[in-house]
Design a protein around this motif. Structure first.
Motif, short mmCIF file in Angstrom:
data_model
loop_
_atom_site.label_atom_id
_atom_site.label_comp_id
_atom_site.label_asym_id
_atom_site.label_seq_id
_atom_site.Cartn_x
_atom_site.Cartn_y
_atom_site.Cartn_z
N LEU A 87 0.87 -1.16 0.00
CA LEU A 87 0.00 0.00 0.00
C LEU A 87 0.91 1.22 0.00
O LEU A 87 1.70 1.41 0.93
N GLU A 88 0.88 1.99 -1.07
CA GLU A 88 1.69 3.20 -1.19
C GLU A 88 0.76 4.38 -1.34
O GLU A 88 0.11 4.54 -2.37
N GLY A 89 0.66 5.16 -0.27
CA GLY A 89 -0.34 6.24 -0.25
C GLY A 89 -1.71 5.60 -0.31
O GLY A 89 -2.05 4.76 0.52
N GLU A 90 -2.48 5.94 -1.32
CA GLU A 90 -3.82 5.37 -1.47
C GLU A 90 -3.87 4.37 -2.62
O GLU A 90 -4.94 4.04 -3.12
N SER A 91 -2.70 3.86 -3.04
CA SER A 91 -2.62 2.92 -4.16
C SER A 91 -2.15 1.56 -3.69
O SER A 91 -1.27 1.47 -2.82
N LEU A 92 -2.70 0.51 -4.30
CA LEU A 92 -2.17 -0.84 -4.12
C LEU A 92 -1.18 -1.06 -5.25
O LEU A 92 -1.54 -0.97 -6.43
N VAL A 93 0.08 -1.32 -4.91
CA VAL A 93 1.13 -1.50 -5.91
C VAL A 93 1.54 -2.97 -5.90
O VAL A 93 2.01 -3.50 -4.89
N HIS A 94 1.34 -3.61 -7.04
CA HIS A 94 1.55 -5.04 -7.22
C HIS A 94 2.74 -5.23 -8.16
O HIS A 94 2.67 -4.85 -9.32
#
Length: 132
Positions: A87-94
């Motif tokens: 979770l980076e800020g309000e993003s899910l980074v896959h």
């Protein structure tokens, strides 16, 4: 913050998916199926695990993971990847890693829609989903 993603989502727009799959080396028959597919994504969490199901008419996948912990993933096109979701800020980074290669999927919620931006070797595809 993962709670914002927990819902059932249906694909409403897809940009540049064919070029993205070509960059990955996906063969033309699978690319055609991928381009024609209108998958539904179901995201939920069970305790500290996130469950992400992609449901399609031909190919469906399911991954379960803890944020920040590497896991084994078989992608829809059959790649065997070591993946991590953060979770980076309000993003899910896959991040998916295999054979010294790396693909990135960033999931964001904008205006009530989930925007998935897929990137591999400079080729980007943007797929937009709406809540069901």
């Amino acid at each position: 913050m993962v709670d914002a993603f927990c819902a059932t989502w249906t694909l409403v727009d897809s940009q540049n998916l064919d070029e993205f799959m070509k960059a990955l080396g996906v063969d033309s028959a699978i690319r055609q199926m991928g381009n024609d597919a209108k998958p539904t994504i179901v995201i939920s969490h069970e305790g500290d695990k996130v469950v992400l199901k992609t449901l399609g008419s031909v190919i469906s996948t399911e991954i379960s993971f803890k944020l920040g912990e590497e896991f084994d993933e078989t992608t829809a096109d059959g790649r065997q990847a070591k993946s991590t979701v953060t979770l980076e800020g309000e993003s899910l980074v896959h991040i998916q890693r295999w054979d010294d290669k790396e693909a990135k999927i960033v999931r964001e919620i904008k205006d009530g829609k989930m925007i998935n931006t897929l990137t591999f070797e400079g080729v980007q595809s943007v797929r937009t989903y709406e809540k069901v």
